[in-house]
Design an enzyme around this catalytic site. Structure first.
Site, PDB file in Angstrom:
ATOM      1  N   ARG A 162      -0.789  -2.559   7.589  1.00 25.85           N
ATOM      2  CA  ARG A 162      -1.141  -1.937   6.315  1.00 25.85           C
ATOM      3  C   ARG A 162      -0.109  -2.267   5.236  1.00 25.85           C
ATOM      4  NH1 ARG A 162      -2.372   1.771  10.317  1.00 25.85           N
ATOM      5  NH2 ARG A 162      -4.608   2.023  10.686  1.00 25.85           N
ATOM      6  N   SER A 163       0.450  -1.246   4.584  1.00 27.85           N
ATOM      7  CA  SER A 163       1.308  -1.513   3.423  1.00 27.85           C
ATOM      8  C   SER A 163       2.659  -2.105   3.769  1.00 27.85           C
ATOM      9  CB  SER A 163       1.502  -0.234   2.600  1.00 27.85           C
ATOM     10  OG  SER A 163       0.339   0.052   1.864  1.00 27.85           O
ATOM     11  N   ALA A 164       3.011  -2.153   5.042  1.00 24.64           N
ATOM     12  CA  ALA A 164       4.222  -2.910   5.392  1.00 24.64           C
ATOM     13  C   ALA A 164       4.067  -4.369   4.995  1.00 24.64           C
ATOM     14  CB  ALA A 164       4.512  -2.780   6.886  1.00 24.64           C
TER      15      ALA A 164
END
Length: 398
Positions: free
Chosen positions: A78-80
């Site tokens: 995801r946002s990593a």
């Protein structure tokens, strides 16, 4: 619960915390890796490859659900992914191909529309560009089309004057960074990352998963929050809950820029290049990537000291107009703070909604990567990741 891998002397607390995550925090399948001064000191994995939702949906059958998490199992982070996308822009700046203080419209003339002519490249990286939402959300198919996403973001009226405030660009961050890379290099951001970052470092990390790697990736599923959070508050503040519940809020609209919510287990979604949300990586790849930003890993170092300083020098701080809580950002990276505790002041990295986390701490030489298949609603401080961070902190005496 079987946990496999290795832990160097002195990092035993990380191994103990990783096991406790399975015993007390509902972990189903996960991996964690830690590098120190370019050398891997923790490499652990355990549980099952495919998560099962709390309501029993999403089961694979034919023994698929019991398949063990193996060394090399990868997961959507995801946002990593945003931390990797940020590195693309900072590396282009480091090479003299991109000016961080230039208007976005210098490279992407269509972006100047509707009052965005003063938005700078650095505003994109610091979540100050003013376009965290779209008036018309995109379908999953539209979100995968770079021409459609670029046109949608360019046509959007900003929610505030660019550069004057900050708010988390949950989905639009990916389209902004991707289009800048495409305009400057002529390559898609997924291709650029594969050729300029993942390739030289030998990373099992992709933005746009190749079909040949699909079998390595585990299934994600929502899981219940445990009764306790290992010392962390698990219930969000009322203001945060209300913001997510309000269809008109910037919070709700930012996370709903793709509607309906895509199925993260869909091969078509994983194959798309969405550098804000759908990168796929192993824990080792995340940790190795961050290790290469601050030091040399097998002869490869990505960032110069100046680029490291850009990544971890505060550009935005205070109440976040999207996340509501107090956030801190450098250029492209979240900084250590109450919303996203990392190792120490000076650490920089990026969490992924639901659990994943990658960061570097130049002061201690630590680089960290954690991936999981059990999705929780936490955006910035998942209790499983934080238990591991505290164990690393204990190990290095910080």
């Amino acid at each position: 619960m079987n946990v496999d891998g290795t832990v160097a002397e002195g990092f035993e607390p990380v191994g103990a915390a990783f096991l406790r995550n399975f015993e007390t925090l509902g972990e189903q399948g996960a991996a964690v890796a830690v590098y120190r001064d370019g050398r891997k000191v923790v490499d652990l994995w355990g549980g099952v490859k495919n998560a099962t939702a709390a309501d029993g949906t999403g089961t694979g059958g034919d023994g698929e659900d019991a398949a063990p998490w193996e060394h090399g199992t990868a997961q959507i982070v995801r946002s990593a992914t945003k931390g990797v996308a940020a590195a693309a822009l900072l590396l282009l700046a480091q090479r003299g191909e991109l000016d961080l203080d230039a208007p976005v419209g210098h490279y992407w003339p269509e972006f100047k529309a509707r009052g965005k002519e003063r938005a700078l490249v650095r505003h994109v990286l610091a979540h100050r560009a003013g376009v965290p939402v779209l008036d018309r959300p995109l379908t999953p198919a539209e979100a995968a089309d770079p021409d459609v996403t670029a046109a949608a973001v360019a046509a959007q009226t900003p929610a505030w004057e660019p550069g004057t405030d900050h708010g988390y660009h949950a989905q639009t961050y990916g389209w902004l960074t991707a289009e800048l890379v495409r305009r400057v290099t002529g390559r898609s951001i997924g291709t650029w990352i594969a050729e300029e970052i993942a390739g030289p470092l030998g990373l099992d990390l992709w933005v746009g998963l190749p079909a040949a790697e699909a079998d390595r990736v585990g299934r994600v599923a929502p899981i219940e929050a445990p009764a306790t959070g290992g010392g962390l508050r698990l219930r969000p503040k009322r203001a945060v809950s209300e913001a997510y519940a309000d269809p008109s809020s910037l919070t709700r609209r930012a996370f709903a820029a793709i509607t309906p919510q895509p199925d993260e287990n869909d091969p078509a979604y994983r194959a798309a290049e969405l550098p804000a949300s759908n990168g796929v990586a192993t824990a080792d790849a995340l940790a190795r990537f961050y290790a290469s930003l601050t030091g040399e890993v097998d002869g490869v170092r990505l960032f110069t000291p100046r680029s490291v300083a850009l990544a971890r020098t505060e550009q935005s701080a205070g109440p976040d107009r999207v996340l509501v809580v107090h956030t801190r950002f450098g250029l492209g990276y979240m900084l250590h703070g109450s919303a996203s505790p990392l190792l120490d002041e000076g650490s920089f990295g990026h969490p992924g909604r639901g659990g994943s986390l990658g960061f570097a701490d130049p002061g201690s030489g630590i680089a960290f990567g954690y991936v999981t298949n059990g999705f929780r609603k936490s955006v910035t401080a998942d209790p499983r990741a934080q238990a591991l961070v505290r164990a690393v902190r204990e190990s290095v005496g910080r």
